[in-house]
Design a protein around this motif. Sequence first.
Motif, PDB file in Angstrom:
ATOM      1  N   ARG B  47      40.428 -34.057  36.965  1.00 63.04           N
ATOM      2  CA  ARG B  47      40.377 -33.821  38.411  1.00 63.04           C
ATOM      3  C   ARG B  47      40.271 -32.344  38.791  1.00 63.04           C
ATOM      4  O   ARG B  47      39.406 -31.977  39.595  1.00 63.04           O
ATOM      5  CB  ARG B  47      41.599 -34.465  39.090  1.00 63.04           C
ATOM      6  CG  ARG B  47      41.668 -34.230  40.596  1.00 63.04           C
ATOM      7  CD  ARG B  47      43.012 -34.666  41.201  1.00 63.04           C
ATOM      8  NE  ARG B  47      44.156 -34.100  40.515  1.00 63.04           N
ATOM      9  CZ  ARG B  47      44.562 -32.824  40.632  1.00 63.04           C
ATOM     10  NH1 ARG B  47      43.910 -31.989  41.428  1.00 63.04           N
ATOM     11  NH2 ARG B  47      45.610 -32.389  39.960  1.00 63.04           N
ATOM     12  N   PRO B  48      41.128 -31.445  38.264  1.00 58.92           N
ATOM     13  CA  PRO B  48      41.007 -30.040  38.699  1.00 58.92           C
ATOM     14  C   PRO B  48      39.663 -29.427  38.299  1.00 58.92           C
ATOM     15  O   PRO B  48      39.116 -28.591  39.024  1.00 58.92           O
ATOM     16  CB  PRO B  48      42.155 -29.338  37.970  1.00 58.92           C
ATOM     17  CG  PRO B  48      43.085 -30.424  37.532  1.00 58.92           C
ATOM     18  CD  PRO B  48      42.239 -31.640  37.328  1.00 58.92           C
ATOM     19  N   LYS B  50      36.858 -31.105  37.993  1.00 60.34           N
ATOM     20  CA  LYS B  50      35.861 -31.665  38.909  1.00 60.34           C
ATOM     21  C   LYS B  50      35.905 -30.946  40.260  1.00 60.34           C
ATOM     22  O   LYS B  50      34.859 -30.688  40.871  1.00 60.34           O
ATOM     23  CB  LYS B  50      36.111 -33.170  39.086  1.00 60.34           C
ATOM     24  CG  LYS B  50      35.080 -33.841  39.986  1.00 60.34           C
ATOM     25  CD  LYS B  50      35.248 -35.351  40.028  1.00 60.34           C
ATOM     26  CE  LYS B  50      34.131 -36.027  40.823  1.00 60.34           C
ATOM     27  NZ  LYS B  50      33.951 -35.504  42.184  1.00 60.34           N
ATOM     28  N   SER B  51      37.082 -30.611  40.739  1.00 60.10           N
ATOM     29  CA  SER B  51      37.186 -29.871  42.007  1.00 60.10           C
ATOM     30  C   SER B  51      36.415 -28.557  41.934  1.00 60.10           C
ATOM     31  O   SER B  51      35.667 -28.206  42.852  1.00 60.10           O
ATOM     32  CB  SER B  51      38.651 -29.545  42.322  1.00 60.10           C
ATOM     33  OG  SER B  51      39.277 -30.620  42.961  1.00 60.10           O
ATOM     34  N   ILE B  52      36.630 -27.836  40.868  1.00 56.87           N
ATOM     35  CA  ILE B  52      35.955 -26.534  40.720  1.00 56.87           C
ATOM     36  C   ILE B  52      34.461 -26.741  40.544  1.00 56.87           C
ATOM     37  O   ILE B  52      33.635 -26.015  41.105  1.00 56.87           O
ATOM     38  CB  ILE B  52      36.584 -25.738  39.550  1.00 56.87           C
ATOM     39  CG1 ILE B  52      38.007 -25.309  39.953  1.00 56.87           C
ATOM     40  CG2 ILE B  52      35.719 -24.541  39.160  1.00 56.87           C
ATOM     41  CD1 ILE B  52      38.794 -24.621  38.854  1.00 56.87           C
ATOM     42  N   ASP B  54      32.674 -29.297  41.668  1.00 52.72           N
ATOM     43  CA  ASP B  54      32.116 -29.720  42.957  1.00 52.72           C
ATOM     44  C   ASP B  54      31.952 -28.518  43.895  1.00 52.72           C
ATOM     45  O   ASP B  54      30.979 -28.442  44.654  1.00 52.72           O
ATOM     46  CB  ASP B  54      33.019 -30.775  43.613  1.00 52.72           C
ATOM     47  CG  ASP B  54      32.888 -32.131  42.912  1.00 52.72           C
ATOM     48  OD1 ASP B  54      31.959 -32.296  42.089  1.00 52.72           O
ATOM     49  OD2 ASP B  54      33.721 -33.016  43.183  1.00 52.72           O
ATOM     50  N   PHE B  55      32.911 -27.602  43.851  1.00 58.39           N
ATOM     51  CA  PHE B  55      32.792 -26.368  44.637  1.00 58.39           C
ATOM     52  C   PHE B  55      31.561 -25.581  44.184  1.00 58.39           C
ATOM     53  O   PHE B  55      30.768 -25.101  45.012  1.00 58.39           O
ATOM     54  CB  PHE B  55      34.063 -25.538  44.472  1.00 58.39           C
ATOM     55  CG  PHE B  55      34.009 -24.210  45.173  1.00 58.39           C
ATOM     56  CD1 PHE B  55      34.097 -24.131  46.557  1.00 58.39           C
ATOM     57  CD2 PHE B  55      33.873 -23.033  44.454  1.00 58.39           C
ATOM     58  CE1 PHE B  55      34.048 -22.913  47.212  1.00 58.39           C
ATOM     59  CE2 PHE B  55      33.830 -21.803  45.097  1.00 58.39           C
ATOM     60  CZ  PHE B  55      33.910 -21.743  46.479  1.00 58.39           C
ATOM     61  N   MET B  59      28.293 -24.663  46.515  1.00 59.47           N
ATOM     62  CA  MET B  59      27.999 -23.273  46.854  1.00 59.47           C
ATOM     63  C   MET B  59      26.804 -22.699  46.101  1.00 59.47           C
ATOM     64  O   MET B  59      26.233 -21.697  46.539  1.00 59.47           O
ATOM     65  CB  MET B  59      29.217 -22.392  46.552  1.00 59.47           C
ATOM     66  CG  MET B  59      30.414 -22.714  47.416  1.00 59.47           C
ATOM     67  SD  MET B  59      30.069 -22.448  49.181  1.00 59.47           S
ATOM     68  CE  MET B  59      31.487 -23.269  49.921  1.00 59.47           C
ATOM     69  N   PHE B  79      27.897 -19.924  38.329  1.00 54.31           N
ATOM     70  CA  PHE B  79      28.562 -21.205  38.534  1.00 54.31           C
ATOM     71  C   PHE B  79      28.715 -21.998  37.236  1.00 54.31           C
ATOM     72  O   PHE B  79      29.640 -22.800  37.117  1.00 54.31           O
ATOM     73  CB  PHE B  79      27.828 -22.013  39.601  1.00 54.31           C
ATOM     74  CG  PHE B  79      28.062 -21.464  40.972  1.00 54.31           C
ATOM     75  CD1 PHE B  79      29.347 -21.403  41.484  1.00 54.31           C
ATOM     76  CD2 PHE B  79      27.023 -20.977  41.736  1.00 54.31           C
ATOM     77  CE1 PHE B  79      29.594 -20.884  42.737  1.00 54.31           C
ATOM     78  CE2 PHE B  79      27.247 -20.462  43.001  1.00 54.31           C
ATOM     79  CZ  PHE B  79      28.536 -20.410  43.505  1.00 54.31           C
ATOM     80  N   ASP B 201      47.503 -26.666  39.732  1.00 56.74           N
ATOM     81  CA  ASP B 201      46.241 -26.666  38.981  1.00 56.74           C
ATOM     82  C   ASP B 201      45.704 -25.273  38.624  1.00 56.74           C
ATOM     83  O   ASP B 201      44.582 -25.156  38.122  1.00 56.74           O
ATOM     84  CB  ASP B 201      45.158 -27.372  39.819  1.00 56.74           C
ATOM     85  CG  ASP B 201      45.476 -28.845  40.071  1.00 56.74           C
ATOM     86  OD1 ASP B 201      46.144 -29.462  39.225  1.00 56.74           O
ATOM     87  OD2 ASP B 201      45.025 -29.368  41.117  1.00 56.74           O
ATOM     88  N   SER B 202      46.477 -24.239  38.845  1.00 56.20           N
ATOM     89  CA  SER B 202      45.946 -22.875  38.769  1.00 56.20           C
ATOM     90  C   SER B 202      45.393 -22.469  37.410  1.00 56.20           C
ATOM     91  O   SER B 202      44.538 -21.580  37.329  1.00 56.20           O
ATOM     92  CB  SER B 202      47.025 -21.876  39.174  1.00 56.20           C
ATOM     93  OG  SER B 202      47.614 -22.249  40.396  1.00 56.20           O
ATOM     94  N   GLN B 204      43.341 -23.859  35.480  1.00 56.46           N
ATOM     95  CA  GLN B 204      41.888 -24.045  35.450  1.00 56.46           C
ATOM     96  C   GLN B 204      41.191 -23.016  36.324  1.00 56.46           C
ATOM     97  O   GLN B 204      40.105 -22.538  35.995  1.00 56.46           O
ATOM     98  CB  GLN B 204      41.521 -25.467  35.901  1.00 56.46           C
ATOM     99  CG  GLN B 204      41.635 -26.497  34.786  1.00 56.46           C
ATOM    100  CD  GLN B 204      43.000 -26.534  34.125  1.00 56.46           C
ATOM    101  OE1 GLN B 204      43.971 -26.923  34.737  1.00 56.46           O
ATOM    102  NE2 GLN B 204      43.089 -26.103  32.877  1.00 56.46           N
ATOM    103  N   LEU B 205      41.817 -22.657  37.432  1.00 58.30           N
ATOM    104  CA  LEU B 205      41.246 -21.613  38.288  1.00 58.30           C
ATOM    105  C   LEU B 205      41.240 -20.273  37.559  1.00 58.30           C
ATOM    106  O   LEU B 205      40.275 -19.496  37.664  1.00 58.30           O
ATOM    107  CB  LEU B 205      42.059 -21.531  39.587  1.00 58.30           C
ATOM    108  CG  LEU B 205      41.531 -20.638  40.698  1.00 58.30           C
ATOM    109  CD1 LEU B 205      40.134 -21.047  41.149  1.00 58.30           C
ATOM    110  CD2 LEU B 205      42.478 -20.644  41.898  1.00 58.30           C
TER     111      LEU B 205
END
Lengths: 450, 450
Positions: B47-48, B50-52, B54-55, B59, B79, B201-202, B204-205
């Motif tokens: 999930r985390p 996929k969030s990144i 999808d962002f 963008m 990206f 989730d940081s 992964q960020l």
Amino acid sequence: MSQTPSATLAEFTATLADDMIPDAVMSRCEDFLLDTFGSMLAGYPARPVKSIRDFALAMGPAQGSAQIIGSTRTTSPLFAALANGAAAHMVEQDDVHNGSVFHPAAVVFPAALAVAQETGASGRQLLTACVAGYEAGIRVGEFLGRSHYRIFHTTGTAGTIAAAVAVGRLMSLTPAQMLDAIGSAGTQAAGLWEFLRTAADSKQLHTAKAAANGLTAAWLARDGFTGARQILEGTQGMGAGMSSDADPARLTDRLGSRWALAETSFKYHASCRHTHPAADALAQVMQDNKLSADDIVRVVTHVHQGAIDVLGAVTRPETVHQSKFSMGTVLALIALRQRAGLPEFDAALDDQSVAAFRDKVTMERDEEVDTAYPERWIGKVSVTTRDGRILQGRVDEPKGDPGNTLSRQEIRDKVLGLAQYGNTLSDEQLHAGLHAIETIRGATQVKRLY
Amino acid sequence: MSQTPSATLAEFTATLADDMIPDAVMSRCEDFLLDTFGSMLAGYPARPVKSIRDFALAMGPAQGSAQIIGSTRTTSPLFAALANGAAAHMVEQDDVHNGSVFHPAAVVFPAALAVAQETGASGRQLLTACVAGYEAGIRVGEFLGRSHYRIFHTTGTAGTIAAAVAVGRLMSLTPAQMLDAIGSAGTQAAGLWEFLRTAADSKQLHTAKAAANGLTAAWLARDGFTGARQILEGTQGMGAGMSSDADPARLTDRLGSRWALAETSFKYHASCRHTHPAADALAQVMQDNKLSADDIVRVVTHVHQGAIDVLGAVTRPETVHQSKFSMGTVLALIALRQRAGLPEFDAALDDQSVAAFRDKVTMERDEEVDTAYPERWIGKVSVTTRDGRILQGRVDEPKGDPGNTLSRQEIRDKVLGLAQYGNTLSDEQLHAGLHAIETIRGATQVKRLY
């Protein structure tokens, strides 16, 4: 208080509604947006800004919902935030909050405008979101304190939170999501002063990335991506890692009654801030007595010691940058051109009339002015006229500070000067942009500005 | 030495050539790339991540030169670095350098692979650049030290420099440009541990942004965008702002003779590292004595106190995550499945045979093992067989450490397990990817992996 400071800040900013904000604050926010439009246009052609914009164009889509201000190009919100964030701070004419030493406009508007153009928010929603960004960012800057500012560029670090909050509000994040956004913003927050030693280009990178990273944090939070819940005051958070005098009470200081946005100053003249009080005092005495530059044979500026320390070395400026640190040059432009903006400085260096007036100006330390500094920046001048009078000029707050703020017309004039300096939009585009911003509170949907 | 540590590091990494790197180091770099390919595939669906991703898709451009590993999508290098950086660290199976507590692969390969696909670099150029990234990033992690790691996630901070250096080398930056790239990377470096408190989730960020921000820094440097020249050791640099025991001598430690990449460990089992020595010792005694799980009635693991402190609480795991902290479960998987990878853990929770073996396992503190820790992670087990023998197993370095590294076949098997776990590529794509990486040193141009 059962909530943490971070949670309180997240809840306040996530639930801030336009009817909770005094009209004067909404109006001032619009003023700052207008002011920032000028800064973006002036900064647009600069080399470091172009580097970041070219990177955005290489990495981003060929077109998108968000404008790159200063051009007719569009891109995705992330890259508009990046490019416009780089431009907004370039000529150092954007607003500043003295207490937090933080430039909110340069990070809040690039991020929020880009997202508003994407989501089709109303003008009032955009301004409300930007107020939220100012209120949060300024308090985070105050929280991080002086020890932080000694090493970190607060506009980069606190600015990431400010941008995240503004975008988060535009996206209607819940308080819990806003807390996630603040968490993801804080864990990306960066910016070190080390670049000053060799005058490197990092300042543009800091504002660009604060805007872009804040936007990223809010966007991810909307998608359920979680962040630290106490990134500000937690034991492994920003205060713990990047400050030695962090004060969590500052994070929630009078939320909803104190409007930190309204404490923010415009930068009026394009010169060192130490020249501003005397410049304003000279303008006042000339206006009151209907003097022209030719009427004046001598100007004594009565200043605080810090002004002499910083400006005393520059008697005959040899570069445009130096001329902004020359009290004589600044006052000459006020006397001759009634304005000391970027184009005036570019034209001043080889102008003999400027040089002639410059040599009439001296500085003297003044006890009253020096004692009042830095809480108050009093401007005092003694002007000797050709017909033998000695006239006194005085201002108690320099132009642009909240107690002596700019009129809408003065902001317009400043923006026109900045736009002319950047020379990147047609007159038609420029005036369309000004009109769009000045009517934005009634706009049902934020669109391209021009 | 007339050069600053930052300048020395910049010059070394900008001029590093493939013929300066021992064959074994190049080969190990290829091993790590292969290993990381598996980690990216396993992390892809989370999930985390996929969030990144999808962002990035929202963008970025709809297609580009760089692959999003795990899909057939392409995007711009920025990206791809972001999405693949998020995936690479998700399942915590990527490599680790013990001394710097830094995960180089998760930040170096996503950035470098994306740019190599853009520029059409050769395979040897890609690997050389990645070696440069490992050597720089590990030394920056060592420089920042333990005080940094207490608050900052070194893989995020030092990782930004590592990614910038790898990309900078691929772009053939001059030493001066590389110094700019390091400056722009360092002033973006971020990542705080605060997220751990609520398991946000940081992480992964942090890896995503380290890869992307490092790429940004190098890209800008090629365009003439300048950075601080002493962002690491300067008085307003990373060491000053983010560490209290920074040691600049570590930045240049034996550059060109010490290969920090070769000190880096593979993570073999998908469990808590404290279980690894005993798992390896059990595998060894079973292999040496040709035992099956059924032959075993009891296993006593002789461990350091830290293992009991961390693992002691978990006797009957109730979640997959907990089962990775259960010594009995890990040893059961080794005995029954000869492997304790991600899919084995997912299947283990409701498996009665695993539960039955688990209950045969106990931990006892061992004086020799405890004294050697943490410099050495010795594994010792006593295995009681059904026919009454007591057999001793021992390993002096856990599997994956440099002295007990993985064979190419073991890495392949690990990758296949990780790929199966992610279940995002077809067999054909997977094997094309494996083949591309295993032949990359001969590739005249790095292309899509599959």
